[in-house]
Design an enzyme around this catalytic site. Sequence first.
Site, PDB file in Angstrom:
ATOM      1  N   ASN A   1       2.355  -3.728  -4.953  1.00 22.16           N
ATOM      2  CA  ASN A   1       1.918  -3.056  -6.175  1.00 22.16           C
ATOM      3  C   ASN A   1       2.109  -1.554  -5.965  1.00 22.16           C
ATOM      4  OD1 ASN A   1       0.629  -2.030  -8.397  1.00 22.16           O
ATOM      5  ND2 ASN A   1      -1.428  -2.697  -7.806  1.00 22.16           N
TER       6      ASN A   1
ATOM      7  N   LYS B   1       1.883   0.743  -8.110  1.00 21.85           N
ATOM      8  CA  LYS B   1       1.043   1.566  -9.002  1.00 21.85           C
ATOM      9  C   LYS B   1       1.930   2.660  -9.624  1.00 21.85           C
ATOM     10  CE  LYS B   1      -2.835   0.167  -6.231  1.00 21.85           C
ATOM     11  NZ  LYS B   1      -4.193   0.380  -5.823  1.00 21.85           N
TER      12      LYS B   1
ATOM     13  N   HIS C   1      -6.008  -6.260 -12.982  1.00 22.44           N
ATOM     14  CA  HIS C   1      -6.206  -5.392 -11.810  1.00 22.44           C
ATOM     15  C   HIS C   1      -7.450  -4.521 -12.032  1.00 22.44           C
ATOM     16  CE1 HIS C   1      -5.667  -2.262  -8.832  1.00 22.44           C
ATOM     17  NE2 HIS C   1      -4.879  -3.111  -8.186  1.00 22.44           N
TER      18      HIS C   1
ATOM     19  N   GLU D   1      -8.110  -1.534 -11.426  1.00 21.16           N
ATOM     20  CA  GLU D   1      -7.870  -0.200 -12.017  1.00 21.16           C
ATOM     21  C   GLU D   1      -7.710  -0.307 -13.532  1.00 21.16           C
ATOM     22  OE1 GLU D   1      -4.678   0.998  -9.388  1.00 21.16           O
ATOM     23  OE2 GLU D   1      -6.129   1.052  -7.744  1.00 21.16           O
TER      24      GLU D   1
ATOM     25  N   GLU E   1      -9.350  -9.148  -4.845  1.00 25.01           N
ATOM     26  CA  GLU E   1      -9.292  -7.746  -4.429  1.00 25.01           C
ATOM     27  C   GLU E   1     -10.671  -7.102  -4.603  1.00 25.01           C
ATOM     28  OE1 GLU E   1      -5.053  -6.068  -4.643  1.00 25.01           O
ATOM     29  OE2 GLU E   1      -5.899  -5.868  -6.628  1.00 25.01           O
TER      30      GLU E   1
ATOM     31  N   GLY F   1      -7.494   0.878  -1.913  1.00 30.48           N
ATOM     32  CA  GLY F   1      -7.102   2.272  -1.737  1.00 30.48           C
ATOM     33  C   GLY F   1      -8.107   3.092  -0.947  1.00 30.48           C
TER      34      GLY F   1
ATOM     35  N   SER G   1      -6.439  -2.469   0.851  1.00 33.51           N
ATOM     36  CA  SER G   1      -6.148  -1.786   2.116  1.00 33.51           C
ATOM     37  C   SER G   1      -5.503  -2.685   3.176  1.00 33.51           C
ATOM     38  CB  SER G   1      -7.403  -1.103   2.662  1.00 33.51           C
ATOM     39  OG  SER G   1      -7.850  -0.103   1.759  1.00 33.51           O
TER      40      SER G   1
HETATM   41  P1  PGA Z   1      -4.278  -0.914  -1.629  1.00 41.12           P
HETATM   42  O1  PGA Z   1      -4.118  -1.463  -3.131  1.00 41.12           O
HETATM   43  O2  PGA Z   1      -3.469  -1.833  -0.746  1.00 41.12           O
HETATM   44  O3  PGA Z   1      -3.705   0.472  -1.666  1.00 41.12           O
HETATM   45  O4  PGA Z   1      -5.725  -0.953  -1.309  1.00 41.12           O
HETATM   46  C1  PGA Z   1      -4.135  -2.839  -3.399  1.00 41.12           C
HETATM   47  C2  PGA Z   1      -4.082  -3.087  -4.885  1.00 41.12           C
HETATM   48  O5  PGA Z   1      -4.674  -2.304  -5.637  1.00 41.12           O
HETATM   49  O6  PGA Z   1      -3.469  -4.054  -5.335  1.00 41.12           O
END
Ligand code: PGA
Length: 249
Positions: free
Chosen positions: A12, A14, A97, A99, A169, A175, A210
Amino acid sequence: MNNDRTPLVAANWKMNGDRAMARQLVNALVECVNGGCSAELVVFPPAILVDSVVAAAASCVGVGLQNVSQHSSGAFTGELSVGMAAEAGCRWSLVGHSERRALYGETDLQVAAKFVALQAGGLNPVLCVGETLEQREAGHTEQVVAAQLAAVVQLAGVSAVAAAVIAYEPVWAIGTGVTASPDQAQAVHKFIRQQLGEQGQTTRILYGGSVNASNAKALFSQPDIDGGLVGGASLDAQEFINVVNAAER
Ligand code: PGA
């Protein structure tokens, strides 16, 4: 019943990257697949880069959108439909997701409507679920995840959810550099599998939050974890390939 548990690792990106980065990253993934990697790979680039990623990905790396509209066309400024995604060569899309839920106010109902639109248009949804830190600390993780799943099951039906891919997640791990421990992740994956299993179904469940080359092996070797949804660590070709290699069975 869907019993496909082939390891899957998804990137992903983003809102990161440009055309040059996209070509370089995807070429590295294609090389990895041609070199015999057994995990299925999917990339979720920013929508405007989908064309160049599809061109570089040949047929060996799946491509998807990070978000789609639940509507098929019309006056929805800034949105993209499932049909547009399919025509551009996408076979996948993220949906729900955290976000999108937190920053853009997507509700469980919208997530469910998008999920249904994706499958109706022939795309594979990766349905993201997960609790916040406050919810975990209050002991509500299972309740939150169950409710997020139930909203989709209610609209789409349990076999439709089992035909998709689910990504667990935890919001507090996305993140942040803080990963769920393998035991914490496994416990929720098992719970999700039980939720579907109670209804005679199972599916692939990815862990996200992460994930990197150092923690991937311990996470992916858990019995109910079938791969990962990777953000930050997917932006570096070698780091991501090391994550992919950790998913091989
Ligand atoms: P990250 O993001 O690996 O940077 O924590 C994962 C995601 O949001 O799918």
